[in-house]
Motif scaffolding. Sequence first.
Motif, short mmCIF file in Angstrom:
data_model
loop_
_atom_site.label_atom_id
_atom_site.label_comp_id
_atom_site.label_asym_id
_atom_site.label_seq_id
_atom_site.Cartn_x
_atom_site.Cartn_y
_atom_site.Cartn_z
N PRO A 15 7.83 -2.52 24.79
CA PRO A 15 8.82 -1.60 24.22
C PRO A 15 9.52 -2.14 22.98
CG PRO A 15 9.44 -2.33 26.46
CD PRO A 15 8.12 -2.92 26.15
N GLN A 16 9.67 -3.46 22.89
CA GLN A 16 10.40 -4.01 21.72
C GLN A 16 9.53 -4.02 20.45
OE1 GLN A 16 10.02 -5.52 24.62
NE2 GLN A 16 11.91 -6.45 25.33
N LEU A 17 8.22 -3.91 20.63
CA LEU A 17 7.35 -3.96 19.45
C LEU A 17 7.51 -2.65 18.67
CD1 LEU A 17 5.34 -5.82 18.09
CD2 LEU A 17 3.53 -4.86 19.51
N MET A 18 8.00 -2.76 17.45
CA MET A 18 8.35 -1.57 16.68
C MET A 18 7.10 -0.82 16.21
SD MET A 18 11.64 -1.05 16.42
CE MET A 18 11.60 -1.30 18.19
N PRO A 19 7.21 0.50 16.10
CA PRO A 19 6.04 1.32 15.73
C PRO A 19 5.76 1.27 14.23
CG PRO A 19 7.95 2.70 16.04
CD PRO A 19 8.39 1.31 16.39
N TYR A 20 5.53 0.09 13.74
CA TYR A 20 5.27 -0.08 12.30
C TYR A 20 4.26 -1.21 12.17
CZ TYR A 20 6.02 -1.52 7.45
OH TYR A 20 5.85 -1.86 6.14
N LEU A 21 3.25 -1.01 11.33
CA LEU A 21 2.26 -2.06 11.14
C LEU A 21 1.86 -2.14 9.68
CD1 LEU A 21 0.30 -4.19 12.27
CD2 LEU A 21 -1.34 -2.35 12.63
N HIS A 22 2.03 -3.33 9.11
CA HIS A 22 1.57 -3.56 7.74
C HIS A 22 0.16 -4.15 7.83
CE1 HIS A 22 1.73 -4.20 3.50
NE2 HIS A 22 1.50 -5.50 3.63
N LEU A 23 -0.82 -3.37 7.42
CA LEU A 23 -2.22 -3.78 7.58
C LEU A 23 -2.95 -3.60 6.24
CD1 LEU A 23 -4.17 -4.76 9.82
CD2 LEU A 23 -4.75 -2.36 10.23
N PRO A 24 -2.95 -4.64 5.40
CA PRO A 24 -3.53 -4.49 4.07
C PRO A 24 -5.02 -4.20 4.11
CG PRO A 24 -2.11 -6.42 4.15
CD PRO A 24 -2.29 -5.95 5.57
N VAL A 25 -5.44 -3.21 3.33
CA VAL A 25 -6.87 -2.88 3.26
C VAL A 25 -7.43 -3.18 1.87
CG1 VAL A 25 -6.43 -0.43 2.74
CG2 VAL A 25 -8.60 -1.10 3.78
N GLN A 26 -6.59 -3.17 0.86
CA GLN A 26 -6.92 -3.52 -0.54
C GLN A 26 -7.75 -2.48 -1.27
OE1 GLN A 26 -5.04 -5.91 -1.10
NE2 GLN A 26 -5.02 -7.29 0.64
N SER A 27 -8.82 -1.99 -0.61
CA SER A 27 -9.69 -1.02 -1.30
C SER A 27 -10.36 -0.13 -0.25
CB SER A 27 -10.77 -1.76 -2.09
OG SER A 27 -11.77 -0.86 -2.51
N LEU A 58 2.89 5.52 15.21
CA LEU A 58 2.85 4.29 14.41
C LEU A 58 2.95 4.59 12.90
CD1 LEU A 58 2.20 1.15 14.87
CD2 LEU A 58 -0.04 1.75 13.95
N ALA A 59 3.87 3.91 12.23
CA ALA A 59 3.95 4.00 10.77
C ALA A 59 3.04 2.94 10.19
CB ALA A 59 5.38 3.76 10.30
N LEU A 60 2.08 3.37 9.38
CA LEU A 60 1.12 2.42 8.81
C LEU A 60 1.48 2.12 7.37
CD1 LEU A 60 -2.61 3.26 9.45
CD2 LEU A 60 -1.43 1.11 9.91
N SER A 61 1.47 0.84 7.07
CA SER A 61 1.71 0.43 5.70
C SER A 61 0.53 -0.43 5.28
CB SER A 61 3.03 -0.34 5.67
OG SER A 61 3.05 -1.26 4.64
N SER A 62 0.35 -0.59 3.96
CA SER A 62 -0.82 -1.36 3.52
C SER A 62 -0.59 -1.92 2.12
CB SER A 62 -2.06 -0.46 3.53
OG SER A 62 -3.23 -1.24 3.54
N GLU A 70 -7.30 10.22 3.87
CA GLU A 70 -7.72 10.40 5.26
C GLU A 70 -6.76 9.72 6.24
OE1 GLU A 70 -12.44 10.40 4.07
OE2 GLU A 70 -11.63 8.76 5.28
N VAL A 71 -6.30 8.52 5.88
CA VAL A 71 -5.51 7.73 6.83
C VAL A 71 -4.06 8.20 6.86
CG1 VAL A 71 -4.57 5.43 7.30
CG2 VAL A 71 -6.99 5.70 6.73
N GLY A 72 -3.45 8.35 5.69
CA GLY A 72 -2.03 8.73 5.62
C GLY A 72 -1.15 7.51 5.88
N PHE A 73 -0.43 7.07 4.85
CA PHE A 73 0.39 5.87 4.98
C PHE A 73 1.87 6.23 4.88
CE2 PHE A 73 -3.73 4.29 3.69
CZ PHE A 73 -3.88 3.18 4.51
N ALA A 74 2.67 5.48 5.66
CA ALA A 74 4.11 5.70 5.63
C ALA A 74 4.77 4.91 4.51
CB ALA A 74 4.73 5.28 6.97
N ALA A 75 4.08 3.86 4.07
CA ALA A 75 4.60 3.01 3.01
C ALA A 75 3.44 2.19 2.47
CB ALA A 75 5.67 2.07 3.55
N ALA A 76 3.59 1.62 1.28
CA ALA A 76 2.52 0.79 0.76
C ALA A 76 2.99 -0.02 -0.44
CB ALA A 76 1.33 1.65 0.33
#
Length: 468
Positions: A278-290, A322-326, A349-355
């Motif tokens: 539960p403490q793990l926040m619904p946000y993940l920074h996962l760099p894809v680069q290209s 989950l908010a995805l950032s990259s 296709e993916v849709g990012f919350a931040a980048a």
Amino acid sequence: MTLAAKESRKRVFIRTYGCQMNVYDSDRMADVLRPLGYALSDSPEQADLVVLNTCHIREKASEKVYSELGRLRDVKVERRRDGADLMIAVAGCVAQAEGEEIARRQPAVDIVVGPQAYHRLPELLAEAERKAALRRAGKRLPGAGVLDTEFPPESKFDHLPAPAGVRAGSAFLSIQEGCDKFCTFCVVPYTRGAEYSRPAQSVLQEARALVAAGAIELTLLGQNVNAYHGEALDGSTWSLARLVRAIGEIDGLRRIRYTTSHPRDMDDDLIIAHGEVPQLMPYLHLPVQSGSDRILEAMNRGHGRDLFRRLVDRLRDRRPDLALSSDFIVGFPGESDADFDATMQLIDEVGFAAAFSFKYSRRPGTPGAALADQIPESVKAARLAALQALLARQQREFNLEKVGMTVPVLFAEPGRKPGQILGKSPWLQSVYVEGPASLIGSIAAVRLIEAHAVSLAGEIVPSLEAAA
Ligand code: SAH
Ligand code: SF4
Ligand code: F3S
């Protein structure tokens, strides 16, 4: 403290460039210097020692350091005219990468210390002060400042004092350092050295100390944080997922985040933890680069676009909100219009919350710098503008979706206008409200009322139980 004691205290000003690992390191340098009598100062003009904790990732970042050093040299010259001195130290990734070159380009520098050696600052400082005193006495010394850019056999983590305090309820905790992946554009494997995971027990100890000192949010840091494989007391090896679960059991800790992850190291356990802890926040920074397989291959990323998309699907199965950032790089050598279109399509296709997105910067010593077919600046600029426009649209949409919800916000600092305070939602959005400064460092329920490009406006709801 008596006035005399107060006046005898020395002051250090630390300027931090680059990533969160540098923010963590800067705090730890302050911890190392405190027993020597150094208190933190808000400006170089009032300091006896200035530390620039530098970043080498892109050309712009590292060149900034030299212009800042020029300004500091002027302060030093003025100080010496008055019979006093200013010690100048360069730490961090430029220190590691450029070493002696720094003192050659700017002889006013007294100390150059790499990111794995700063626990030795007290010795380096003593040596530099001795040299400076001799110079003031008119001695000519060979060489410039004092240099330590070793990757010492001992880990700095075993030699650092306990963290001194927690700002606004939130703390960084470095659990892993360095990188063995050698992406062809990147300097990190050279500046930070080989991948290293801290033992689980030492991380847990620091996590508990930080929570006891007032942290309700911990952000676990590493250049490849999800490659974490720390030794546990029983001799087994803990993954990041295992560590996150253990940290989740610390009483009083409300939020856990981690950054930065690599798609190749995103294992099942970690994906499952996103749905279960539960403490793990619904946000993940996962760099894809290209988004182009051809470019990903040339970058030596070790994964293609399909692996990334599958990961995102699996993560969203477990944690639908989950908010995805990259991170994205445009204009890597050889990137064609079709390659760039593939990146735009992946984003779509993916849709990012931040980048975060960057023009490729040619870094000396990396394989990418030697590649033919470097892309002209104008093409990079046009691609970056198009990519950022798309990402900005997605971020705005993501923010808009949250309007009307009541969510827990961890307040971190005063807002821009008087009476405002600023904090973070679970999805790491900036949220500002009218509210008392006494809420800084705590979590309150906020109804989100208006979305902007990079923030949301909200209003405090009296009871936290109402929070989503
Ligand atoms: N370890 C992380 C990233 C570290 S550097 C990872 O593997 O993703 C942070 C970001 O800076 C990278 O994700 C990349 O997007 C960007 N970056 C690194 N080197 C760069 C270069 N030479 N030019 C432009 N951007 C770069
Ligand atoms: Fe750099 Fe690649 Fe290592 Fe990230 S994984 S730090 S981008 S070499
Ligand atoms: Fe910069 Fe070093 Fe971090 S190069 S991004 S400060 S690891």
